[in-house]
Design a protein around this motif. Structure first.
Motif, short mmCIF file in Angstrom:
data_model
loop_
_atom_site.label_atom_id
_atom_site.label_comp_id
_atom_site.label_asym_id
_atom_site.label_seq_id
_atom_site.Cartn_x
_atom_site.Cartn_y
_atom_site.Cartn_z
N LEU A 156 8.04 27.42 3.70
CA LEU A 156 8.30 28.50 4.66
C LEU A 156 7.75 28.12 6.04
O LEU A 156 8.43 28.29 7.06
N LEU A 157 6.52 27.64 6.05
CA LEU A 157 5.89 27.26 7.31
C LEU A 157 6.60 26.07 7.95
O LEU A 157 6.79 26.03 9.17
N LYS A 158 7.01 25.14 7.13
CA LYS A 158 7.74 23.96 7.64
C LYS A 158 9.03 24.40 8.33
O LYS A 158 9.37 23.91 9.41
N ARG A 159 9.74 25.33 7.70
CA ARG A 159 11.00 25.82 8.28
C ARG A 159 10.74 26.61 9.56
O ARG A 159 11.47 26.44 10.55
N LEU A 160 9.71 27.45 9.57
CA LEU A 160 9.37 28.20 10.79
C LEU A 160 8.95 27.26 11.91
O LEU A 160 9.26 27.50 13.08
N GLU A 161 8.29 26.17 11.54
CA GLU A 161 7.91 25.17 12.54
C GLU A 161 9.16 24.47 13.08
O GLU A 161 9.28 24.26 14.29
N ALA A 162 10.11 24.15 12.20
CA ALA A 162 11.36 23.52 12.63
C ALA A 162 12.17 24.44 13.55
O ALA A 162 12.88 23.96 14.44
N LEU A 163 12.03 25.74 13.35
CA LEU A 163 12.71 26.72 14.20
C LEU A 163 11.99 26.90 15.54
O LEU A 163 12.48 27.61 16.42
N GLY A 164 10.83 26.30 15.67
CA GLY A 164 10.07 26.40 16.91
C GLY A 164 9.30 27.70 17.06
O GLY A 164 8.93 28.08 18.17
N LEU A 165 9.01 28.38 15.94
CA LEU A 165 8.35 29.68 15.99
C LEU A 165 6.85 29.60 15.72
O LEU A 165 6.10 30.46 16.17
N VAL A 166 6.43 28.58 14.96
CA VAL A 166 5.02 28.41 14.66
C VAL A 166 4.63 26.95 14.82
O VAL A 166 5.50 26.06 14.84
N GLU A 167 3.35 26.73 14.89
CA GLU A 167 2.81 25.39 14.94
C GLU A 167 1.61 25.33 14.01
O GLU A 167 0.77 26.24 14.03
N ARG A 168 1.55 24.29 13.19
CA ARG A 168 0.40 24.09 12.31
C ARG A 168 -0.50 23.03 12.92
O ARG A 168 -0.01 22.00 13.39
N ARG A 169 -1.80 23.31 12.92
CA ARG A 169 -2.77 22.36 13.46
C ARG A 169 -4.00 22.32 12.57
O ARG A 169 -4.43 23.36 12.07
N ARG A 170 -4.58 21.16 12.44
CA ARG A 170 -5.85 21.02 11.72
C ARG A 170 -6.94 21.64 12.58
O ARG A 170 -6.96 21.49 13.80
N SER A 171 -7.85 22.33 11.95
CA SER A 171 -8.98 22.94 12.65
C SER A 171 -9.91 21.85 13.17
O SER A 171 -10.22 20.91 12.46
N ALA A 172 -10.35 22.01 14.40
CA ALA A 172 -11.30 21.05 14.98
C ALA A 172 -12.65 21.18 14.27
O ALA A 172 -13.37 20.19 14.11
N ALA A 173 -12.99 22.38 13.83
CA ALA A 173 -14.27 22.63 13.17
C ALA A 173 -14.29 22.13 11.72
O ALA A 173 -15.33 21.74 11.21
N ASP A 174 -13.12 22.14 11.06
CA ASP A 174 -13.04 21.75 9.66
C ASP A 174 -11.67 21.12 9.43
O ASP A 174 -10.67 21.84 9.32
N GLU A 175 -11.63 19.82 9.35
CA GLU A 175 -10.36 19.08 9.20
C GLU A 175 -9.56 19.50 7.96
O GLU A 175 -8.36 19.31 7.92
N ARG A 176 -10.24 20.06 6.97
CA ARG A 176 -9.54 20.48 5.74
C ARG A 176 -8.73 21.75 5.97
O ARG A 176 -7.82 22.06 5.20
N ARG A 177 -9.05 22.48 7.00
CA ARG A 177 -8.42 23.78 7.28
C ARG A 177 -7.22 23.59 8.22
O ARG A 177 -7.36 23.00 9.29
N VAL A 178 -6.06 24.07 7.79
CA VAL A 178 -4.87 24.04 8.63
C VAL A 178 -4.62 25.45 9.14
O VAL A 178 -4.54 26.39 8.36
N GLU A 179 -4.53 25.56 10.46
CA GLU A 179 -4.31 26.87 11.08
C GLU A 179 -2.88 26.96 11.59
O GLU A 179 -2.29 25.96 12.02
N VAL A 180 -2.35 28.16 11.54
CA VAL A 180 -0.97 28.41 11.97
C VAL A 180 -1.02 29.29 13.21
O VAL A 180 -1.64 30.35 13.20
N PHE A 181 -0.36 28.82 14.25
CA PHE A 181 -0.29 29.52 15.54
C PHE A 181 1.16 29.87 15.84
O PHE A 181 2.07 29.13 15.46
N LEU A 182 1.36 30.96 16.54
CA LEU A 182 2.68 31.29 17.06
C LEU A 182 2.95 30.43 18.29
O LEU A 182 2.04 30.21 19.10
#
Length: 159
Positions: free
Chosen positions: A86-112
């Motif tokens: 779901l997130l991959k498709r929303l990212e392909a649509l240009g609606l969200v962006e996934r980024r690794r957290s600077a504080a914890d590389e294991r954590r992936v955050e989703v931004f609009l």
């Protein structure tokens, strides 16, 4: 069979009160309502370029962002195998962006993205349109939602 041997009925000729009847099952009423609700949403969400599950993800992000993938999964009761595509498709649509957290590389955050944030304004009328399609008042829909939330919570805690 005499009257004393007759099975108890509901008075509607539907059969014994304890007989499993489709029209008496809460599960079927919820299933049927879910299918009808999703079908009613479909044309509204097509205007936004979203599927129903994508719309749910966007609703969570419109409330608060960023959200970790784990938080999204917990909020939506989705496992990572369902959420990741779901997130991959929303990212392909240009609606969200996934980024690794600077504080914890294991954590992936989703931004609009800006486009994802702007879509919120276009989606603002969807709840009212659904209410109109349902033919229920806001109070009735609020009561139904609250009842379903209580039911879900009770069933989850009884496991």
């Amino acid at each position: 069979m005499n009257e004393a041997q007759q099975p108890a009925t509901s008075g509607s000729g539907a059969g014994p009160l304890d007989a499993p009847r489709l029209n008496r099952q809460v599960c079927f009423a919820m299933y049927s309502a879910t299918r009808a609700t999703t079908a009613a949403y479909r044309p509204m969400l097509e205007e936004l370029g979203l599927t129903y599950p994508q719309y749910l993800v966007m609703l969570v992000l419109w409330e608060e962002q960023p959200r970790s993938v784990r938080e999204l999964g917990e909020e939506l009761a989705l496992d990572s195998g369902t959420l990741s595509p779901l997130l991959k498709r929303l990212e392909a649509l240009g609606l969200v962006e996934r980024r690794r957290s600077a504080a914890d590389e294991r954590r992936v955050e989703v931004f609009l993205t800006d486009a994802g944030a702007a879509l919120s304004a276009k989606a603002a009328g969807v709840p009212q349109r659904l209410a109109e399609a349902a033919g229920l008042s806001t109070a009735e829909l609020d009561q139904l939602r609250d009842t379903l939330n209580r039911l879900a919570a009770a069933l989850q805690s009884s496991r």
